[in-house]
Motif scaffolding. Structure first.
Motif, PDB file in Angstrom:
ATOM      1  N   ALA A 157     -47.327  12.536  92.181  1.00 47.23           N
ATOM      2  CA  ALA A 157     -47.425  11.434  93.141  1.00 47.23           C
ATOM      3  C   ALA A 157     -47.985  10.180  92.472  1.00 47.23           C
ATOM      4  N   MET A 158     -48.940  10.339  91.572  1.00 50.33           N
ATOM      5  CA  MET A 158     -49.455   9.178  90.831  1.00 50.33           C
ATOM      6  C   MET A 158     -48.342   8.530  90.014  1.00 50.33           C
ATOM      7  N   LYS A 159     -47.518   9.355  89.389  1.00 54.68           N
ATOM      8  CA  LYS A 159     -46.386   8.834  88.618  1.00 54.68           C
ATOM      9  C   LYS A 159     -45.447   8.034  89.516  1.00 54.68           C
ATOM     10  N   ALA A 160     -45.145   8.589  90.687  1.00 55.29           N
ATOM     11  CA  ALA A 160     -44.227   7.922  91.609  1.00 55.29           C
ATOM     12  C   ALA A 160     -44.786   6.599  92.117  1.00 55.29           C
ATOM     13  N   HIS A 161     -46.107   6.486  92.195  1.00 54.81           N
ATOM     14  CA  HIS A 161     -46.750   5.263  92.687  1.00 54.81           C
ATOM     15  C   HIS A 161     -47.032   4.262  91.567  1.00 54.81           C
ATOM     16  N   GLY A 162     -46.640   4.586  90.342  1.00 53.12           N
ATOM     17  CA  GLY A 162     -46.791   3.628  89.250  1.00 53.12           C
ATOM     18  C   GLY A 162     -48.226   3.371  88.830  1.00 53.12           C
ATOM     19  N   ILE A 163     -49.062   4.393  88.859  1.00 49.06           N
ATOM     20  CA  ILE A 163     -50.467   4.229  88.476  1.00 49.06           C
ATOM     21  C   ILE A 163     -50.563   3.737  87.030  1.00 49.06           C
ATOM     22  N   GLN A 164     -51.389   2.718  86.823  1.00 50.77           N
ATOM     23  CA  GLN A 164     -51.492   2.084  85.505  1.00 50.77           C
ATOM     24  C   GLN A 164     -52.414   2.829  84.554  1.00 50.77           C
ATOM     25  N   LEU A 165     -53.389   3.563  85.093  1.00 52.91           N
ATOM     26  CA  LEU A 165     -54.275   4.367  84.244  1.00 52.91           C
ATOM     27  C   LEU A 165     -54.943   5.437  85.104  1.00 52.91           C
ATOM     28  N   VAL A 166     -54.943   6.669  84.611  1.00 57.42           N
ATOM     29  CA  VAL A 166     -55.707   7.742  85.231  1.00 57.42           C
ATOM     30  C   VAL A 166     -56.745   8.214  84.226  1.00 57.42           C
ATOM     31  N   SER A 167     -57.994   8.278  84.672  1.00 54.82           N
ATOM     32  CA  SER A 167     -59.057   8.835  83.840  1.00 54.82           C
ATOM     33  C   SER A 167     -59.380  10.213  84.389  1.00 54.82           C
ATOM     34  N   PHE A 168     -59.051  11.237  83.628  1.00 56.34           N
ATOM     35  CA  PHE A 168     -59.256  12.624  84.045  1.00 56.34           C
ATOM     36  C   PHE A 168     -60.560  13.144  83.462  1.00 56.34           C
ATOM     37  N   LEU A 169     -61.382  13.728  84.323  1.00 57.53           N
ATOM     38  CA  LEU A 169     -62.637  14.337  83.882  1.00 57.53           C
ATOM     39  C   LEU A 169     -62.319  15.704  83.298  1.00 57.53           C
ATOM     40  N   SER A 170     -62.315  15.775  81.992  1.00 61.52           N
ATOM     41  CA  SER A 170     -61.905  16.980  81.294  1.00 61.52           C
ATOM     42  C   SER A 170     -63.125  17.738  80.768  1.00 61.52           C
ATOM     43  N   LEU A 171     -63.023  18.267  79.567  1.00 61.41           N
ATOM     44  CA  LEU A 171     -64.058  19.149  79.040  1.00 61.41           C
ATOM     45  C   LEU A 171     -64.104  19.012  77.525  1.00 61.41           C
ATOM     46  N   MET A 172     -65.290  18.988  76.959  1.00 64.00           N
ATOM     47  CA  MET A 172     -65.432  18.869  75.513  1.00 64.00           C
ATOM     48  C   MET A 172     -64.737  20.029  74.795  1.00 64.00           C
ATOM     49  N   GLY A 173     -63.947  19.691  73.799  1.00 62.41           N
ATOM     50  CA  GLY A 173     -63.283  20.704  72.989  1.00 62.41           C
ATOM     51  C   GLY A 173     -61.991  21.227  73.560  1.00 62.41           C
ATOM     52  N   VAL A 174     -61.569  20.694  74.715  1.00 60.93           N
ATOM     53  CA  VAL A 174     -60.414  21.269  75.400  1.00 60.93           C
ATOM     54  C   VAL A 174     -59.101  20.971  74.677  1.00 60.93           C
ATOM     55  N   GLU A 175     -59.123  20.007  73.773  1.00 61.42           N
ATOM     56  CA  GLU A 175     -57.897  19.698  73.041  1.00 61.42           C
ATOM     57  C   GLU A 175     -57.451  20.861  72.160  1.00 61.42           C
ATOM     58  N   THR A 176     -58.394  21.723  71.754  1.00 58.32           N
ATOM     59  CA  THR A 176     -58.050  22.888  70.931  1.00 58.32           C
ATOM     60  C   THR A 176     -58.346  24.206  71.625  1.00 58.32           C
ATOM     61  N   VAL A 226     -63.591   2.793  80.999  1.00 56.18           N
ATOM     62  CA  VAL A 226     -62.166   2.872  80.652  1.00 56.18           C
ATOM     63  C   VAL A 226     -61.286   2.384  81.806  1.00 56.18           C
ATOM     64  N   LEU A 227     -61.686   2.670  83.053  1.00 57.93           N
ATOM     65  CA  LEU A 227     -60.883   2.226  84.189  1.00 57.93           C
ATOM     66  C   LEU A 227     -60.939   0.707  84.367  1.00 57.93           C
ATOM     67  N   HIS A 228     -62.034   0.107  83.955  1.00 57.95           N
ATOM     68  CA  HIS A 228     -62.202  -1.346  84.066  1.00 57.95           C
ATOM     69  C   HIS A 228     -61.350  -2.090  83.047  1.00 57.95           C
ATOM     70  N   GLN A 229     -60.989  -1.415  81.957  1.00 58.62           N
ATOM     71  CA  GLN A 229     -60.189  -2.045  80.902  1.00 58.62           C
ATOM     72  C   GLN A 229     -58.972  -1.160  80.591  1.00 58.62           C
ATOM     73  N   PRO A 230     -58.044  -1.053  81.521  1.00 58.66           N
ATOM     74  CA  PRO A 230     -56.936  -0.091  81.360  1.00 58.66           C
ATOM     75  C   PRO A 230     -56.043  -0.365  80.160  1.00 58.66           C
ATOM     76  N   ASP A 231     -55.822  -1.619  79.823  1.00 58.51           N
ATOM     77  CA  ASP A 231     -54.969  -1.921  78.675  1.00 58.51           C
ATOM     78  C   ASP A 231     -55.632  -1.495  77.371  1.00 58.51           C
ATOM     79  N   LYS A 232     -56.931  -1.711  77.263  1.00 61.37           N
ATOM     80  CA  LYS A 232     -57.653  -1.379  76.040  1.00 61.37           C
ATOM     81  C   LYS A 232     -57.702   0.127  75.801  1.00 61.37           C
ATOM     82  N   PHE A 233     -57.837   0.904  76.878  1.00 57.95           N
ATOM     83  CA  PHE A 233     -58.064   2.338  76.710  1.00 57.95           C
ATOM     84  C   PHE A 233     -56.859   3.195  77.084  1.00 57.95           C
ATOM     85  N   LYS A 234     -55.699   2.572  77.170  1.00 50.69           N
ATOM     86  CA  LYS A 234     -54.480   3.299  77.496  1.00 50.69           C
ATOM     87  C   LYS A 234     -54.197   4.400  76.481  1.00 50.69           C
ATOM     88  N   ASN A 235     -53.935   5.599  76.971  1.00 51.58           N
ATOM     89  CA  ASN A 235     -53.561   6.768  76.149  1.00 51.58           C
ATOM     90  C   ASN A 235     -54.615   7.100  75.095  1.00 51.58           C
TER      91      ASN A 235
END
Length: 284
Positions: free
Chosen positions: A88-107, A177-186
């Motif tokens: 639904a966020m994709k369909a609404h064209g959200i410019q930035l989502v900040s997801f509360l994740s977890l340390m080390g979750v990338e691996t 990060v939400l205040h500066q979406p262009d700077k912190f994109k991806n």
């Protein structure tokens, strides 16, 4: 445009709201208990009903919103529970989502946060994942009962170390990060406190701050699990998740210390002793 804050009454969400308002942003606080949100934030924010497993609540929540703080409610254990809202966020064209994740979750593919991060990225929604260490609020919250009543820290973390971070510092990171979406994109950011402590050291700090003789009980997994389910009456699924997290902690996944909070905000993260003194009433 406005920023939607999910879980706005939670440990992190309330700080996200406060820090965004300090930055001059317009905020929509989302949740299932609007009365609670109204009491918490008064007239400082807009309120909207949102249930992440009720798809008919999505469109109204996302109307007039261009950025989102997303967190996984504890009762939604499966990554797929969040996928419809992400769509639904994709369909609404959200410019930035900040997801509360977890340390080390990338691996670490075990926690649901891993698959949620990957799903967000696969949709093409611009993202800024925040990957914090353990919350200091775990000790002032769920584990404070044993500290107050038994002068004990009762967690199965063994001799492992943890780089605790204050939820207020997490909230500031998200707001930044939400205040500066262009700077912190991806981007993705691992944020921790300035030091890693074992629970013996935590007990020493709490003893010094409270004037009580607080010890670290160091229970085994089974003893911890039985106690929290049978004595504390907590939900079995929730307790099982905490057991898994403490198992990973013993593997050394929680000891990493990062400088990314300072790099994001220009501020020094709060120490556990400072946090303990500010939240003294939780421990005595």
């Amino acid at each position: 445009m406005k920023i939607l804050v999910i879980g706005a009454s939670g440990n992190v969400g309330r700080y996200v709201v406060d820090k965004l308002l300090e930055k001059g942003e317009k905020v929509v606080a989302a949740g299932t208990n609007l009365e609670n949100l109204a009491n918490l934030f008064k007239d400082r924010v807009d309120l909207v009903y949102l249930d992440l497993i009720a798809q008919d609540s999505f469109d109204q929540a996302l109307e007039g919103v261009d950025r989102v703080f997303l967190m996984r409610p504890p009762h939604l254990g499966k990554p797929g529970n969040l996928y419809p809202f992400i769509d639904a966020m994709k369909a609404h064209g959200i410019q930035l989502v900040s997801f509360l994740s977890l340390m080390g979750v990338e691996t670490n593919t075990i926690p649901p946060h891993h698959k949620i991060e990957k799903y967000i990225e696969a949709t093409g929604i611009p993202y800024a994942h925040i990957r914090p260490g353990f919350f200091m609020q775990n000790l002032s919250g769920i584990h404070s009962t044993e500290i107050r009543e038994k002068n004990q820290i009762f967690v199965p973390a063994g001799k492992s170390k943890t780089s605790f971070i204050d939820a207020a510092d997490i909230g500031l990171s998200v707001a930044t990060v939400l205040h500066q979406p262009d700077k912190f994109k991806n981007t993705a950011h691992t944020i921790t406190g300035a030091e890693a402590l074992d629970y013996y050291q935590v007990a020493e700090i709490l003893s010094r701050v409270t004037g009580k003789g607080i010890t670290y009980a160091k229970p085994g997994y089974l003893k911890y699990r039985r106690y929290y389910i049978n004595k504390r009456g907590l939900d079995k699924k929730y307790v099982n998740v905490t057991v898994a997290l403490y198992f990973m902690t013993r593997m050394g996944t929680a000891k990493h210390v990062s400088n990314e909070f300072f790099e994001l905000t220009g501020k020094t993260p709060r120490s556990f002793e400072e946090f303990s003194r500010a939240n003294l009433t939780c421990f005595i």
